[in-house]
Design a protein around this motif. Sequence first.
Motif, PDB file in Angstrom:
ATOM      1  N   UNK A 205      16.860   7.813  10.811  1.00 30.20           N
ATOM      2  CA  UNK A 205      15.710   7.144  11.378  1.00 30.20           C
ATOM      3  C   UNK A 205      15.367   7.852  12.696  1.00 30.20           C
ATOM      4  N   UNK A 206      14.107   8.160  12.889  1.00 29.85           N
ATOM      5  CA  UNK A 206      13.680   8.859  14.096  1.00 29.85           C
ATOM      6  C   UNK A 206      13.542   7.872  15.265  1.00 29.85           C
ATOM      7  N   UNK A 207      13.458   8.441  16.469  1.00 23.95           N
ATOM      8  CA  UNK A 207      13.249   7.594  17.646  1.00 23.95           C
ATOM      9  C   UNK A 207      11.941   6.822  17.533  1.00 23.95           C
ATOM     10  N   UNK A 208      10.892   7.476  16.997  1.00 23.73           N
ATOM     11  CA  UNK A 208       9.623   6.766  16.824  1.00 23.73           C
ATOM     12  C   UNK A 208       9.754   5.620  15.830  1.00 23.73           C
ATOM     13  N   UNK A 209      10.511   5.817  14.764  1.00 26.67           N
ATOM     14  CA  UNK A 209      10.742   4.732  13.801  1.00 26.67           C
ATOM     15  C   UNK A 209      11.446   3.562  14.480  1.00 26.67           C
ATOM     16  N   UNK A 210      12.478   3.870  15.272  1.00 32.83           N
ATOM     17  CA  UNK A 210      13.211   2.816  15.983  1.00 32.83           C
ATOM     18  C   UNK A 210      12.315   2.105  16.988  1.00 32.83           C
ATOM     19  N   UNK A 211      11.466   2.894  17.709  1.00 37.39           N
ATOM     20  CA  UNK A 211      10.541   2.301  18.665  1.00 37.39           C
ATOM     21  C   UNK A 211       9.570   1.368  17.954  1.00 37.39           C
ATOM     22  N   UNK A 212       9.013   1.803  16.831  1.00 37.32           N
ATOM     23  CA  UNK A 212       8.090   0.957  16.068  1.00 37.32           C
ATOM     24  C   UNK A 212       8.766  -0.319  15.591  1.00 37.32           C
ATOM     25  N   UNK A 213      10.004  -0.212  15.123  1.00 41.63           N
ATOM     26  CA  UNK A 213      10.739  -1.403  14.696  1.00 41.63           C
ATOM     27  C   UNK A 213      10.923  -2.371  15.861  1.00 41.63           C
ATOM     28  N   UNK A 214      11.275  -1.835  17.027  1.00 34.85           N
ATOM     29  CA  UNK A 214      11.502  -2.686  18.192  1.00 34.85           C
ATOM     30  C   UNK A 214      10.207  -3.351  18.646  1.00 34.85           C
ATOM     31  N   UNK A 215       9.107  -2.600  18.672  1.00 30.16           N
ATOM     32  CA  UNK A 215       7.821  -3.175  19.072  1.00 30.16           C
ATOM     33  C   UNK A 215       7.407  -4.262  18.092  1.00 30.16           C
ATOM     34  N   UNK A 216       7.588  -4.025  16.806  1.00 27.17           N
ATOM     35  CA  UNK A 216       7.245  -5.048  15.814  1.00 27.17           C
ATOM     36  C   UNK A 216       8.154  -6.262  15.928  1.00 27.17           C
ATOM     37  N   UNK A 217       9.429  -6.056  16.254  1.00 21.24           N
ATOM     38  CA  UNK A 217      10.337  -7.191  16.451  1.00 21.24           C
ATOM     39  C   UNK A 217       9.897  -8.003  17.666  1.00 21.24           C
ATOM     40  N   UNK A 218       9.478  -7.318  18.736  1.00 25.79           N
ATOM     41  CA  UNK A 218       8.998  -8.019  19.923  1.00 25.79           C
ATOM     42  C   UNK A 218       7.706  -8.778  19.615  1.00 25.79           C
ATOM     43  N   UNK A 219       6.839  -8.182  18.801  1.00 22.01           N
ATOM     44  CA  UNK A 219       5.599  -8.858  18.401  1.00 22.01           C
ATOM     45  C   UNK A 219       5.920 -10.106  17.587  1.00 22.01           C
ATOM     46  N   UNK A 220       6.899 -10.028  16.704  1.00 26.70           N
ATOM     47  CA  UNK A 220       7.315 -11.189  15.906  1.00 26.70           C
ATOM     48  C   UNK A 220       7.848 -12.285  16.820  1.00 26.70           C
ATOM     49  N   UNK A 221       8.678 -11.868  17.790  1.00 23.30           N
ATOM     50  CA  UNK A 221       9.223 -12.827  18.751  1.00 23.30           C
ATOM     51  C   UNK A 221       8.091 -13.506  19.513  1.00 23.30           C
ATOM     52  N   UNK A 222       7.126 -12.721  19.971  1.00 16.64           N
ATOM     53  CA  UNK A 222       5.985 -13.272  20.711  1.00 16.64           C
ATOM     54  C   UNK A 222       5.139 -14.174  19.820  1.00 16.64           C
ATOM     55  N   UNK A 223       5.006 -13.794  18.555  1.00 20.61           N
ATOM     56  CA  UNK A 223       4.224 -14.586  17.610  1.00 20.61           C
ATOM     57  C   UNK A 223       4.847 -15.955  17.383  1.00 20.61           C
ATOM     58  N   UNK A 224       6.160 -15.993  17.377  1.00 22.13           N
ATOM     59  CA  UNK A 224       6.869 -17.253  17.149  1.00 22.13           C
ATOM     60  C   UNK A 224       6.885 -18.149  18.389  1.00 22.13           C
ATOM     61  N   UNK A 225       6.646 -17.556  19.548  1.00 22.98           N
ATOM     62  CA  UNK A 225       6.680 -18.311  20.806  1.00 22.98           C
ATOM     63  C   UNK A 225       5.331 -18.983  21.058  1.00 22.98           C
ATOM     64  N   UNK A 226       5.389 -20.080  21.778  1.00 28.97           N
ATOM     65  CA  UNK A 226       4.164 -20.754  22.200  1.00 28.97           C
ATOM     66  C   UNK A 226       4.098 -20.712  23.709  1.00 28.97           C
ATOM     67  N   UNK A 227       2.990 -20.498  24.290  1.00 28.08           N
ATOM     68  CA  UNK A 227       1.715 -20.175  23.665  1.00 28.08           C
ATOM     69  C   UNK A 227       1.705 -18.743  23.158  1.00 28.08           C
ATOM     70  N   UNK A 228       0.703 -18.393  22.414  1.00 27.52           N
ATOM     71  CA  UNK A 228       0.624 -17.075  21.808  1.00 27.52           C
ATOM     72  C   UNK A 228       0.112 -16.044  22.818  1.00 27.52           C
ATOM     73  N   UNK A 229       0.796 -15.959  23.925  1.00 25.68           N
ATOM     74  CA  UNK A 229       0.453 -14.996  24.977  1.00 25.68           C
ATOM     75  C   UNK A 229       1.764 -14.500  25.576  1.00 25.68           C
ATOM     76  N   UNK A 230       1.824 -13.217  25.891  1.00 29.79           N
ATOM     77  CA  UNK A 230       3.044 -12.641  26.425  1.00 29.79           C
ATOM     78  C   UNK A 230       2.686 -11.611  27.477  1.00 29.79           C
TER      79      UNK A 230
END
Length: 65
Positions: free
Chosen positions: A1-26
Motif C-alpha cells: 500500500x502506498x503512502x497516498x493510499x494510506x493517506x486516503x484511507x485515513x482521510x476517509x476514516x476521519x470523514x466517517x468519524x466526522x459524519x457520525x458526530x453531531x453536529x455535522x461540522x468539524x
Amino acid sequence: MTDDDRLNLEINAQAKFASDALPKRNDVLKLVPALAREFPHRSSEQIMLKMKHVWKHSGLYWNAD
C-alpha cells in the motif's frame, strides 16, 4: 500500500468519524497538522484540499476557510 493510499484511507476514516458526530461540522484545521506529521510526503495545503474534497463529497462541513 502506498503512502497516498494510506493517506486516503485515513482521510476517509476521519470523514466517517466526522459524519457520525453531531453536529455535522468539524474543524479540519485541527486535523491537518496530525495528518501532515504522519504523511510527510504531502504538504499541509495538499492535505487540506484533499480533506475539503472528501468532506464535501461526504456532505460534511468544516470550520476552516
